[in-house]
Design a protein around this motif. Sequence first.
Motif, PDB file in Angstrom:
ATOM      1  N   GLN A 245      19.650  48.564 -22.232  1.00  0.00           N
ATOM      2  CA  GLN A 245      19.615  47.143 -21.916  1.00  0.00           C
ATOM      3  C   GLN A 245      19.733  46.864 -20.425  1.00  0.00           C
ATOM      4  OE1 GLN A 245      21.898  48.587 -23.880  1.00  0.00           O
ATOM      5  NE2 GLN A 245      23.967  47.762 -23.594  1.00  0.00           N
ATOM      6  N   TYR A 246      20.279  47.820 -19.680  1.00  0.00           N
ATOM      7  CA  TYR A 246      20.403  47.599 -18.247  1.00  0.00           C
ATOM      8  C   TYR A 246      19.097  47.867 -17.503  1.00  0.00           C
ATOM      9  CZ  TYR A 246      25.429  47.028 -18.648  1.00  0.00           C
ATOM     10  OH  TYR A 246      26.672  46.564 -18.957  1.00  0.00           O
ATOM     11  N   LEU A 247      18.105  48.351 -18.223  1.00  0.00           N
ATOM     12  CA  LEU A 247      16.814  48.630 -17.603  1.00  0.00           C
ATOM     13  C   LEU A 247      15.741  47.715 -18.188  1.00  0.00           C
ATOM     14  CD1 LEU A 247      17.031  52.535 -17.590  1.00  0.00           C
ATOM     15  CD2 LEU A 247      17.494  50.971 -15.704  1.00  0.00           C
ATOM     16  N   ARG A 248      16.132  46.525 -18.525  1.00  0.00           N
ATOM     17  CA  ARG A 248      15.203  45.583 -19.128  1.00  0.00           C
ATOM     18  C   ARG A 248      14.185  45.078 -18.114  1.00  0.00           C
ATOM     19  NH1 ARG A 248      19.423  41.787 -22.552  1.00  0.00           N
ATOM     20  NH2 ARG A 248      19.998  43.344 -24.130  1.00  0.00           N
ATOM     21  N   LYS A 255      17.042  35.956 -19.510  1.00  0.00           N
ATOM     22  CA  LYS A 255      17.799  35.434 -20.645  1.00  0.00           C
ATOM     23  C   LYS A 255      19.283  35.792 -20.561  1.00  0.00           C
ATOM     24  CE  LYS A 255      13.700  35.941 -23.554  1.00  0.00           C
ATOM     25  NZ  LYS A 255      13.107  36.621 -24.733  1.00  0.00           N
ATOM     26  N   MET A 256      19.661  36.586 -19.576  1.00  0.00           N
ATOM     27  CA  MET A 256      21.052  37.020 -19.454  1.00  0.00           C
ATOM     28  C   MET A 256      21.904  35.949 -18.781  1.00  0.00           C
ATOM     29  SD  MET A 256      20.705  40.952 -18.125  1.00  0.00           S
ATOM     30  CE  MET A 256      19.978  42.240 -19.118  1.00  0.00           C
ATOM     31  N   PHE A 257      23.202  36.050 -19.021  1.00  0.00           N
ATOM     32  CA  PHE A 257      24.149  35.250 -18.263  1.00  0.00           C
ATOM     33  C   PHE A 257      24.208  35.793 -16.831  1.00  0.00           C
ATOM     34  CE2 PHE A 257      25.776  34.661 -22.634  1.00  0.00           C
ATOM     35  CZ  PHE A 257      25.706  33.274 -22.684  1.00  0.00           C
ATOM     36  N   PRO A 258      24.613  34.974 -15.863  1.00  0.00           N
ATOM     37  CA  PRO A 258      24.619  35.426 -14.457  1.00  0.00           C
ATOM     38  C   PRO A 258      25.376  36.724 -14.229  1.00  0.00           C
ATOM     39  CG  PRO A 258      24.956  33.065 -14.566  1.00  0.00           C
ATOM     40  CD  PRO A 258      24.975  33.552 -15.984  1.00  0.00           C
ATOM     41  N   GLU A 259      26.562  36.850 -14.868  1.00  0.00           N
ATOM     42  CA  GLU A 259      27.340  38.073 -14.643  1.00  0.00           C
ATOM     43  C   GLU A 259      26.647  39.287 -15.263  1.00  0.00           C
ATOM     44  OE1 GLU A 259      29.147  35.783 -18.123  1.00  0.00           O
ATOM     45  OE2 GLU A 259      28.398  35.375 -16.099  1.00  0.00           O
ATOM     46  N   GLN A 260      25.947  39.072 -16.395  1.00  0.00           N
ATOM     47  CA  GLN A 260      25.195  40.167 -17.003  1.00  0.00           C
ATOM     48  C   GLN A 260      24.016  40.572 -16.114  1.00  0.00           C
ATOM     49  OE1 GLN A 260      24.321  38.160 -20.745  1.00  0.00           O
ATOM     50  NE2 GLN A 260      25.659  39.600 -21.850  1.00  0.00           N
ATOM     51  N   LEU A 265      21.350  44.233 -12.371  1.00  0.00           N
ATOM     52  CA  LEU A 265      20.708  44.491 -11.081  1.00  0.00           C
ATOM     53  C   LEU A 265      21.393  45.641 -10.343  1.00  0.00           C
ATOM     54  CD1 LEU A 265      20.036  40.832  -9.874  1.00  0.00           C
ATOM     55  CD2 LEU A 265      18.310  42.551 -10.472  1.00  0.00           C
ATOM     56  N   GLN A 266      22.714  45.655 -10.388  1.00  0.00           N
ATOM     57  CA  GLN A 266      23.446  46.743  -9.746  1.00  0.00           C
ATOM     58  C   GLN A 266      23.132  48.081 -10.409  1.00  0.00           C
ATOM     59  OE1 GLN A 266      27.605  45.747  -9.717  1.00  0.00           O
ATOM     60  NE2 GLN A 266      27.355  44.040  -8.282  1.00  0.00           N
ATOM     61  N   PHE A 267      23.036  48.037 -11.740  1.00  0.00           N
ATOM     62  CA  PHE A 267      22.741  49.264 -12.477  1.00  0.00           C
ATOM     63  C   PHE A 267      21.342  49.771 -12.145  1.00  0.00           C
ATOM     64  CE2 PHE A 267      21.878  52.029 -16.019  1.00  0.00           C
ATOM     65  CZ  PHE A 267      23.114  52.602 -16.297  1.00  0.00           C
ATOM     66  N   ARG A 268      20.391  48.843 -12.051  1.00  0.00           N
ATOM     67  CA  ARG A 268      19.016  49.237 -11.726  1.00  0.00           C
ATOM     68  C   ARG A 268      18.931  49.811 -10.315  1.00  0.00           C
ATOM     69  NH1 ARG A 268      14.869  44.583 -13.665  1.00  0.00           N
ATOM     70  NH2 ARG A 268      13.405  46.106 -12.807  1.00  0.00           N
ATOM     71  N   ALA A 269      19.705  49.231  -9.400  1.00  0.00           N
ATOM     72  CA  ALA A 269      19.717  49.757  -8.034  1.00  0.00           C
ATOM     73  C   ALA A 269      20.269  51.181  -8.010  1.00  0.00           C
ATOM     74  CB  ALA A 269      20.547  48.850  -7.131  1.00  0.00           C
ATOM     75  N   GLN A 270      21.351  51.400  -8.782  1.00  0.00           N
ATOM     76  CA  GLN A 270      21.923  52.740  -8.853  1.00  0.00           C
ATOM     77  C   GLN A 270      20.946  53.712  -9.507  1.00  0.00           C
ATOM     78  OE1 GLN A 270      24.911  53.913  -7.574  1.00  0.00           O
ATOM     79  NE2 GLN A 270      23.942  55.860  -8.115  1.00  0.00           N
TER      80      GLN A 270
END
Length: 304
Positions: A245-248, A255-260, A265-270
Amino acid sequence: MRELTASSDHVPVSFEVQLEVFRHQAAGLSRIRRWNGACDVSVAQHCVQACDLASPETAGYAVIHDIEEFDTGDITTPVKNTMRALGVWQRFEDEIVLPIRRRFTLLAGLKWPWPEGVIGEIHEIDQKLKATEYRDCVDLSLVRLSAGDLAEPYSDYMLPWSATKAENIFMERVRNVLPSMAMGDAGDVIEHSNCSGRLAEGVTYKDHELIADAHAAIAALMNEARQTKLRLSELEQAFKTRQEQYLRTSDGMKKMFPEQREAALQFRAQHSADLAHQSGMRNRLAFIECEIAHWQERIALARA
């Protein structure tokens, strides 16, 4: 600083001691990068390349022309120019640089002071190598020079060497082109014997030393390869366990909440950084394989 400025007129008479002094310098110079670290070419590689481009009369001087940088580091031209403007460069050169260079010149069995023709030839080679390094190996995000600051580069593309390769080839040139090293090569061939510690038929002491250096280099490279493969395996395992789900897609993230969304985005950057790291490690493994093949070839040639 006392070690740099102390009188160094005494030249060791033992060939083994002289060789060890040069080995010490080679180890240091192979780990000092040119351009104050903005270039992957080491000082040792630079000296070897200057030696190979020089005339036979100049080759010995060329291989030691930056020998003092083990102690002083690679001082960039802008810093030298600033030191000149402040009136301190001449004293630094007279009291630090030249005494070190003089010591190694005498240790090498060369003439001091250097002949004018030698100085001119090395300067020309040095400037062309500098331009070649700038074109091929310098990180241009760290250093920017205008065309007028550079000589015409050499046509061949330059690739940085590993520290191990630079150190070993530097020592090979030391043994081949320095007059004081010639005395240690006399002799030299030992007949074949099955006794431990004896050299194989037709193998000189010089070849034996090269083979030992090559085996040490191969062992270090193989150890690095094992460590790199282990890190690659760990990284690939991390890829498999990551939550999809972090690579959507971008639409899914809307459709995510801002914190999600922030976490995603941080996960995708990593994830992108890890992919780049993975690519770099794979390239390094390919380079290590080439280096191992290089040293294996040198062993075969030494034994031939």
